[in-house]
Write a protein that holds these residues in place. Structure first.
Motif, mmCIF file in Angstrom:
data_model
loop_
_atom_site.group_PDB
_atom_site.id
_atom_site.type_symbol
_atom_site.label_atom_id
_atom_site.label_comp_id
_atom_site.label_asym_id
_atom_site.label_seq_id
_atom_site.Cartn_x
_atom_site.Cartn_y
_atom_site.Cartn_z
ATOM 1 N N PRO A 184 0.821 -1.209 0.000
ATOM 2 C CA PRO A 184 0.000 0.000 0.000
ATOM 3 C C PRO A 184 0.855 1.258 0.000
ATOM 4 C CG PRO A 184 0.128 -0.900 2.218
ATOM 5 C CD PRO A 184 0.840 -1.873 1.311
ATOM 6 N N PHE A 185 0.359 2.321 -0.621
ATOM 7 C CA PHE A 185 1.093 3.584 -0.626
ATOM 8 C C PHE A 185 0.177 4.791 -0.457
ATOM 9 C CE2 PHE A 185 0.070 2.662 -5.054
ATOM 10 C CZ PHE A 185 -0.458 3.861 -5.508
ATOM 11 N N ALA A 186 -1.148 4.594 -0.485
ATOM 12 C CA ALA A 186 -2.078 5.713 -0.355
ATOM 13 C C ALA A 186 -3.421 5.203 0.178
ATOM 14 C CB ALA A 186 -2.277 6.412 -1.702
ATOM 15 N N ILE A 187 -4.227 6.144 0.625
ATOM 16 C CA ILE A 187 -5.597 5.845 1.064
ATOM 17 C C ILE A 187 -6.537 6.698 0.232
ATOM 18 C CG2 ILE A 187 -7.239 5.829 2.979
ATOM 19 C CD1 ILE A 187 -4.840 5.717 4.890
ATOM 20 N N MET A 188 -7.613 6.074 -0.261
ATOM 21 C CA MET A 188 -8.596 6.778 -1.079
ATOM 22 C C MET A 188 -9.898 6.966 -0.294
ATOM 23 S SD MET A 188 -10.313 5.688 -4.767
ATOM 24 C CE MET A 188 -8.754 5.794 -5.661
ATOM 25 N N TYR A 189 -10.495 8.142 -0.468
ATOM 26 C CA TYR A 189 -11.791 8.479 0.129
ATOM 27 C C TYR A 189 -12.723 8.956 -0.992
ATOM 28 C CZ TYR A 189 -8.869 8.868 4.354
ATOM 29 O OH TYR A 189 -7.982 8.634 5.373
ATOM 30 N N ALA A 201 -16.088 14.323 -5.607
ATOM 31 C CA ALA A 201 -14.687 14.347 -5.207
ATOM 32 C C ALA A 201 -14.161 12.936 -4.974
ATOM 33 C CB ALA A 201 -14.530 15.161 -3.930
ATOM 34 N N VAL A 202 -12.928 12.718 -5.389
ATOM 35 C CA VAL A 202 -12.170 11.513 -5.043
ATOM 36 C C VAL A 202 -10.882 12.023 -4.404
ATOM 37 C CG1 VAL A 202 -11.059 9.406 -5.846
ATOM 38 C CG2 VAL A 202 -13.123 10.247 -7.004
ATOM 39 N N VAL A 203 -10.721 11.735 -3.115
ATOM 40 C CA VAL A 203 -9.609 12.302 -2.353
ATOM 41 C C VAL A 203 -8.632 11.189 -1.986
ATOM 42 C CG1 VAL A 203 -8.960 13.631 -0.318
ATOM 43 C CG2 VAL A 203 -11.177 14.043 -1.411
ATOM 44 N N LEU A 204 -7.344 11.463 -2.158
ATOM 45 C CA LEU A 204 -6.313 10.503 -1.773
ATOM 46 C C LEU A 204 -5.249 11.211 -0.944
ATOM 47 C CD1 LEU A 204 -6.914 9.768 -5.150
ATOM 48 C CD2 LEU A 204 -5.856 7.696 -4.221
#
Length: 225
Positions: A74-79, A143-146
């Motif tokens: 893993p390298f990021a989190i998506m909201y 919105a797609v936030v990372l």
């Protein structure tokens, strides 16, 4: 004859029971397992980010060349607020089946998060936590936030959901085909299976990078209730 009928009946009952158990496994147990695995991946990321964050008063580190994403890590989190304010998933490098069982997968041949080009991500529609179960609800302007632990990246959806076939790899190109984009930029592509319980087609949405801000500045507006 009675023995044959009884045997066939018992076999049918057994087969039916096995089918029910498989459905329960596919619908429920893989979801329970996947939720636990995804929470674990997010926990590992946050621990890593906490260790790498400079202590208070320490001088800022010199700029370094970003490290390549590690395959299967893993390298990021998506909201995605449209899918619920508690919806958050880890993003891992690669789209192998074993990787997508742990969260969302970044197409390794596409751009890095926030960089010029097309940052493309795949996720299961059903099973393994159903991360993109409600994918068809996504709309223009959502919105797609990372975050990568240092920066928040807010993308805004421009087009989709668009239906295509799995062989249509141009939808994750640097300037995605049929996206409406005509020049290079900083784009995001999300892909999942269609229909809901099949994989004969793909659903696609495209977004552009709308804003960035450091994590120290707090959550971006899109994540504030």
């Amino acid at each position: 004859m009675r023995v044959i009928v009884r045997t066939l009946s018992e076999l049918c009952v057994t087969a039916g029971g096995l089918i029910v158990l498989f459905v329960v496994y596919a619908l429920f147990w893989t979801g329970v397992q996947a939720d636990g695995v995804m929470d674990e991946q997010i926990g590992l990321l946050r621990e890593e980010w906490a260790r790498s964050r400079p202590s208070s008063g320490a001088p800022p580190a010199a700029a370094e060349q970003p490290k390549p994403y590690a395959k299967g890590r893993p390298f990021a989190i998506m909201y995605i607020p449209r899918l619920g304010f508690t919806w958050n998933k880890p993003v891992l490098e690669g789209t192998a089946a074993s990787t997508l069982e742990k969260g969302l997968g970044h197409y390794a041949e596409t751009a890095r998060l926030g960089q010029r080009g097309n940052f493309a991500v795949a996720g299961h529609r059903r099973t393994h936590g159903d991360p993109f179960k409600d994918f068809p609800r996504l709309r223009r302007g959502d919105a797609v936030v990372l975050t990568d632990g240092a920066t928040w990246f807010t993308y805004r959806i421009d087009e989709g959901p668009y239906k295509t076939v799995p062989s249509d790899i141009e939808v994750i190109g640097p300037v995605p085909r049929t996206s409406g984009y005509t020049r290079p930029g900083r784009y995001l592509t999300l892909t999942t299976c269609e229909p809901e319980w099949g994989h004969s087609h793909r659903l696609i949405v495209w977004a552009h990078l709308d804003s960035t801000q450091p994590v120290e500045a707090g959550k971006p507006e899109a994540l504030r209730r």
